[in-house]
Design an enzyme around this catalytic site. Structure first.
Site, PDB file in Angstrom:
ATOM      1  N   GLU A 139       0.825  -1.217   0.000  1.00 44.23           N
ATOM      2  CA  GLU A 139       0.000   0.000   0.000  1.00 44.23           C
ATOM      3  C   GLU A 139       0.858   1.266   0.000  1.00 44.23           C
ATOM      4  O   GLU A 139       0.559   2.231   0.709  1.00 44.23           O
ATOM      5  CB  GLU A 139      -0.961   0.007   1.203  1.00 44.23           C
ATOM      6  CG  GLU A 139      -1.998  -1.087   1.115  1.00 44.23           C
ATOM      7  CD  GLU A 139      -3.051  -1.026   2.230  1.00 44.23           C
ATOM      8  OE1 GLU A 139      -4.208  -1.342   1.933  1.00 44.23           O
ATOM      9  OE2 GLU A 139      -2.706  -0.656   3.370  1.00 44.23           O
TER      10      GLU A 139
ATOM     11  N   GLU B  85      -6.377  -7.506  -1.158  1.00 39.61           N
ATOM     12  CA  GLU B  85      -7.021  -7.523   0.154  1.00 39.61           C
ATOM     13  C   GLU B  85      -8.499  -7.221  -0.040  1.00 39.61           C
ATOM     14  O   GLU B  85      -8.881  -6.075  -0.256  1.00 39.61           O
ATOM     15  CB  GLU B  85      -6.407  -6.470   1.094  1.00 39.61           C
ATOM     16  CG  GLU B  85      -5.022  -6.799   1.575  1.00 39.61           C
ATOM     17  CD  GLU B  85      -4.499  -5.771   2.578  1.00 39.61           C
ATOM     18  OE1 GLU B  85      -5.321  -5.051   3.188  1.00 39.61           O
ATOM     19  OE2 GLU B  85      -3.267  -5.684   2.736  1.00 39.61           O
TER      20      GLU B  85
END
Length: 587
Positions: A161, A239
């Site tokens: 991320e 995710e």
């Protein structure tokens, strides 16, 4: 797995041994589950229809001190991957340096902060050098478990991320190059939120496949990902958030309904591949939970249940069944015999056998360190836990202006070992006034690291303890004594020493069991602190909830007498704990 001449490739879609392959993966973090239960959780993953397991890798646990490595017990990542392979599961490895994961400092080791100029997650040479040395050791554990060598690892992720943190592309390329230099030969991916600039910031499209992290709005996000790719590539949600985590002080346990999550899963599998986050959340044992910080500090609970498909203690949920039904449209569900017998038991109430005040034993647990000014945990080479500061405040008089400057995260303040007040987060620097009534007066400040922030802009300012100083009547107080309390040496406690009610203290219990079973420590009536079972740090408890009980997996217990120690900081200790057969959260 012992598949000879196996291959995994990314082209217009994923190809396993040159055949199209849809990744149906679930996240299990080996470091949040006792190793005795790894196979059970992986068997349940396979039984749901998944073909792959994904796990993060916490650098701060594998290299707790610079140059010291640990790959044993709960940190035996190699054994976890091999166990998955034995069950016919493939593996996605996300090997740091940064993992977020609601984990202490997002997986970064505290010792990086000993460099006062440290720039985390940037092309800062000392940071890159530290990762390079770590990778050199870490990949020794996993290189021969990659698919080209007949192992189960099919993908690895570069950073994590990153687009929500920075846009230093040279850093991302350096990470990818470093992984390859240390033996990684499976395809690489990045994962980012699909919002704002995140995909653009965090992707290196010529070196790694861009994937997305989200929990809803899948069709719209996949359209964005297609446009971002600019050519036909596999679509993947790395995710797929199917629940959420709890922070201390939340008014209830965070949940997500099964139906909406299952509908979104169907949308993902219609067009692409998935990694379900979390399939099984597990537990933030010890001092491993992280924190978020936006307007205020939000430290994560010990439970990482996540409202996942398996509960924190590994039970199948209605959400699991709903997901299994969706997955069964794409694969034939395998027959899996569960090989681990797991029982739950309520062992009832236990009363404290012995108790002793921290003030009476601090010098047994720590070698006192003297300094003209207060030192941080990092300066004292301490990662987590508590730090006790003491100083002589002098004669009786009025203190009009008392302030803790740059102190994190929570401080219990005492005069002559009697509680004065507690400060937390935003309250910390507010001025206090009080009278010193004795001829001599000792100030003590017990500071707790509640978990270093694991996401966003506060990460570079995560020193713990007192960094600025302590103001007494307008001036900085000098001459400090420090006691580092990571609480990893409680065998040194001496319960024959003094105990005073209302002070931070240790309470020792004996729990006798015929045979070990999973159980839950109910801490009703206790204030704040941390619990230990047979020397194992279970994690934090705090009366504010939403978590009400601490999960104790059976492998932490033994037949016969088990020692339980509660360290409580706020003077709320009824002297009794209960062991129940179910978890409990505030509703």
């Amino acid at each position: 797995m012992n598949h000879q001449q196996q291959s995994f490739a990314i082209a217009d879609q994923f190809y396993l041994n040159e055949q199209p392959f849809k990744i149906i993966s679930g996240a299990i973090h080996y470091f949040r589950v006792v190793p005795e239960y790894w196979r059970d959780r992986l068997e349940k993953l396979k039984a749901m229809g998944c073909n792959t397991v994904e796990t993060y890798v916490p650098w701060n646990k594998h290299e707790p001190r610079e140059g010291e490595f640990n790959f044993e017990g709960m940190l035996d990542v190699r054994k976890f991957i091999q166990t998955a392979g034995e069950l016919g599961l493939y593996v996605i490895l996300r090997p740091s340096p940064y993992i977020c994961a609601e984990w202490e400092f997002g997986g970064l080791p505290y010792w990086l902060l000993k460099d006062g100029d440290m720039k985390l997650r940037f092309s800062y040479p000392p940071y890159l050098d530290a990762i390079d040395r770590y990778f050199a050791r870490f990949f020794e554990e996993t290189n021969d478990l990659q698919i080209g060598s007949g192992g189960p690892i099919i993908l690895m992720q570069v950073e994590n991320e990153y687009g929500g943190y920075g846009n230093d592309k040279s850093y991302l390329y350096a990470m990818a190059d470093m992984m390859k230099r240390h033996g990684v030969n499976v395809p690489l991916v990045t994962s980012d939120g699909p919002w704002h600039d995140m995909l653009e910031n965090g992707s290196i499209q010529d070196a790694a496949l861009a994937t997305i992290n989200c929990g809803s709005g899948i069709k719209e996000h996949f359209n964005k990902l297609k446009a971002f790719h600019g050519e036909v590539k596999p679509l993947m949600v790395m995710e797929f958030w199917i629940g959420w985590f709890d922070a201390w002080g939340d008014d209830k346990h965070q949940t997500r309904d099964a139906d909406s999550a299952a509908r979104e899963l169907a949308d993902i599998l219609e067009e692409g591949s998935v990694n379900i986050y979390m399939f099984h959340g597990g537990t933030n044992f010890g001092f491993t939970s992280g924190a978020n910080y936006y307007e205020k500090l939000a430290p994560d609970t010990t439970s990482y249940d996540y409202d996942a498909l398996l509960t924190e203690w590994g039970e199948i949920t209605p959400k699991y069944k709903a997901f299994q039904e969706v997955i069964s449209r794409y694969v034939e569900l395998p027959k899996v015999e569960l090989s681990t017998v797991i029982r739950k038991k309520a062992f009832g109430e236990v009363t404290a056998k012995e108790r002793v005040s921290l003030f009476a034993v601090a010098d047994l647990l720590a070698v006192p360190v003297e300094s003209p000014y207060p030192l941080t945990m990092e300066a004292l080479d301490q990662s987590t836990g508590y730090l006790l500061y003491t100083t002589d405040l002098g004669k009786n008089r009025r203190i009009e202006d008392f302030r803790l400057i740059q102190c994190t995260d929570r401080a219990n303040v005492f005069i002559n070992q009697k509680p004065l007040f507690t400060k937390y987060d935003l309250e910390m620097e507010g001025a206090e006034a009080f009278d010193l009534t004795e001829p001599d007066n000792e100030l003590a400040v017990l500071v707790e690291n509640m978990g270093r922030v694991n996401y966003s802009v506060k990460m570079n300012s995560q020193t713990k303890g007192i960094k600025g100083g302590v103001i007494v009547n307008g001036a900085f107080q000098s001459r400090w004594t420090h006691y580092t309390l990571p609480l990893d040496n409680l065998e040194l406690l001496d319960y024959s020493k003094a105990y005073a009610e209302g002070t931070p203290s240790f309470y020792r219990f004996e729990l006798e069991v015929d045979e070990p079973a999973d159980t839950f420590l109910d801490f009703t009536g206790w204030g704040k602190g941390v619990a230990f079972v047979n020397g194992f740090n279970l994690g934090r408890f705090w009366e504010i909830g939403p978590q009400r009980r601490l999960y104790i997996p059976a492998p932490l217990l033994k037949a016969g007498i088990n020692e339980v120690i509660m360290f409580e900081t706020d003077g709320k200790a009824p002297g009794v704990i209960r062991f129940e057969d179910s978890a409990a959260f505030m509703e």
